[in-house]
Design a protein around this motif. Structure first.
Motif, PDB file in Angstrom:
ATOM      1  N   ALA A 193     -53.395 -84.020 -21.081  1.00  0.00           N
ATOM      2  CA  ALA A 193     -53.623 -84.284 -22.504  1.00  0.00           C
ATOM      3  C   ALA A 193     -53.453 -85.774 -22.809  1.00  0.00           C
ATOM      4  O   ALA A 193     -54.268 -86.359 -23.544  1.00  0.00           O
ATOM      5  N   LEU A 194     -52.427 -86.399 -22.245  1.00  0.00           N
ATOM      6  CA  LEU A 194     -52.215 -87.828 -22.474  1.00  0.00           C
ATOM      7  C   LEU A 194     -53.345 -88.666 -21.877  1.00  0.00           C
ATOM      8  O   LEU A 194     -53.755 -89.674 -22.471  1.00  0.00           O
ATOM      9  N   ARG A 195     -53.846 -88.272 -20.729  1.00  0.00           N
ATOM     10  CA  ARG A 195     -54.973 -89.006 -20.122  1.00  0.00           C
ATOM     11  C   ARG A 195     -56.203 -88.936 -21.026  1.00  0.00           C
ATOM     12  O   ARG A 195     -56.904 -89.930 -21.223  1.00  0.00           O
ATOM     13  N   LYS A 196     -56.442 -87.734 -21.554  1.00  0.00           N
ATOM     14  CA  LYS A 196     -57.596 -87.586 -22.438  1.00  0.00           C
ATOM     15  C   LYS A 196     -57.428 -88.432 -23.703  1.00  0.00           C
ATOM     16  O   LYS A 196     -58.374 -89.070 -24.165  1.00  0.00           O
ATOM     17  N   LYS A 197     -56.215 -88.442 -24.273  1.00  0.00           N
ATOM     18  CA  LYS A 197     -55.957 -89.274 -25.451  1.00  0.00           C
ATOM     19  C   LYS A 197     -56.149 -90.746 -25.119  1.00  0.00           C
ATOM     20  O   LYS A 197     -56.741 -91.503 -25.900  1.00  0.00           O
ATOM     21  N   THR A 198     -55.641 -91.138 -23.951  1.00  0.00           N
ATOM     22  CA  THR A 198     -55.769 -92.536 -23.528  1.00  0.00           C
ATOM     23  C   THR A 198     -57.232 -92.920 -23.385  1.00  0.00           C
ATOM     24  O   THR A 198     -57.652 -94.004 -23.822  1.00  0.00           O
ATOM     25  N   GLU A 199     -58.025 -92.056 -22.789  1.00  0.00           N
ATOM     26  CA  GLU A 199     -59.461 -92.328 -22.645  1.00  0.00           C
ATOM     27  C   GLU A 199     -60.117 -92.462 -24.013  1.00  0.00           C
ATOM     28  O   GLU A 199     -60.956 -93.339 -24.245  1.00  0.00           O
ATOM     29  N   GLY A 200     -59.709 -91.569 -24.919  1.00  0.00           N
ATOM     30  CA  GLY A 200     -60.249 -91.645 -26.281  1.00  0.00           C
ATOM     31  C   GLY A 200     -59.870 -92.948 -26.961  1.00  0.00           C
ATOM     32  O   GLY A 200     -60.710 -93.602 -27.609  1.00  0.00           O
ATOM     33  N   PHE A 201     -58.619 -93.366 -26.821  1.00  0.00           N
ATOM     34  CA  PHE A 201     -58.174 -94.630 -27.409  1.00  0.00           C
ATOM     35  C   PHE A 201     -58.921 -95.815 -26.796  1.00  0.00           C
ATOM     36  O   PHE A 201     -59.275 -96.771 -27.498  1.00  0.00           O
ATOM     37  N   LEU A 202     -59.129 -95.754 -25.471  1.00  0.00           N
ATOM     38  CA  LEU A 202     -59.855 -96.842 -24.816  1.00  0.00           C
ATOM     39  C   LEU A 202     -61.292 -96.932 -25.335  1.00  0.00           C
ATOM     40  O   LEU A 202     -61.813 -98.036 -25.580  1.00  0.00           O
ATOM     41  N   LEU A 203     -61.929 -95.788 -25.506  1.00  0.00           N
ATOM     42  CA  LEU A 203     -63.289 -95.784 -26.040  1.00  0.00           C
ATOM     43  C   LEU A 203     -63.304 -96.340 -27.460  1.00  0.00           C
ATOM     44  O   LEU A 203     -64.177 -97.132 -27.829  1.00  0.00           O
TER      45      LEU A 203
END
Length: 102
Positions: free
Chosen positions: A77-87
């Motif tokens: 879940a944190l990886r997905k959030k991080t990817e979203g924040f990076l985008l």
């Protein structure tokens, strides 16, 4: 008659020796038997305590497995959030660059 008496005395002596040997073997056997039952009881108690420990460790292992699965789910879940924040950050950088260019 003396020879006969001598013969019987010798036989009596041999019989006493064999009787002592049998008594000693009997004592050894009895001691081993009584000591053996104590050993068996001790080992049975040890087996029981080890079985309890194994059950406890299995329970702890199951708990740790559940905690691990939860931690892995949090990591995903944190990886997905991080990817979203990076985008989103890349998008904001691009917007910022576009605004500066205007």
């Amino acid at each position: 008659m003396t020879d006969c008496l001598h013969h019987y005395i010798r036989e009596l002596h041999l019989l006493r020796k064999s009787m002592e040997a049998v008594k000693q073997q009997s004592r050894v056997f009895y001691d081993a038997k009584s000591g053996g039952t104590e050993k068996v009881k001790t080992m049975e108690e040890e087996i029981t305590s080890l079985k309890v420990k194994v059950k406890k460790l299995q329970s702890e292992c199951e708990t740790k497995k559940k905690e691990l699965k939860a931690a892995e789910a949090n990591t995903v879940a944190l990886r997905k959030k991080t990817e979203g924040f990076l985008l989103e950050y890349d998008s904001l950088l691009e917007d910022n660059q576009n605004l500066r260019n205007q």
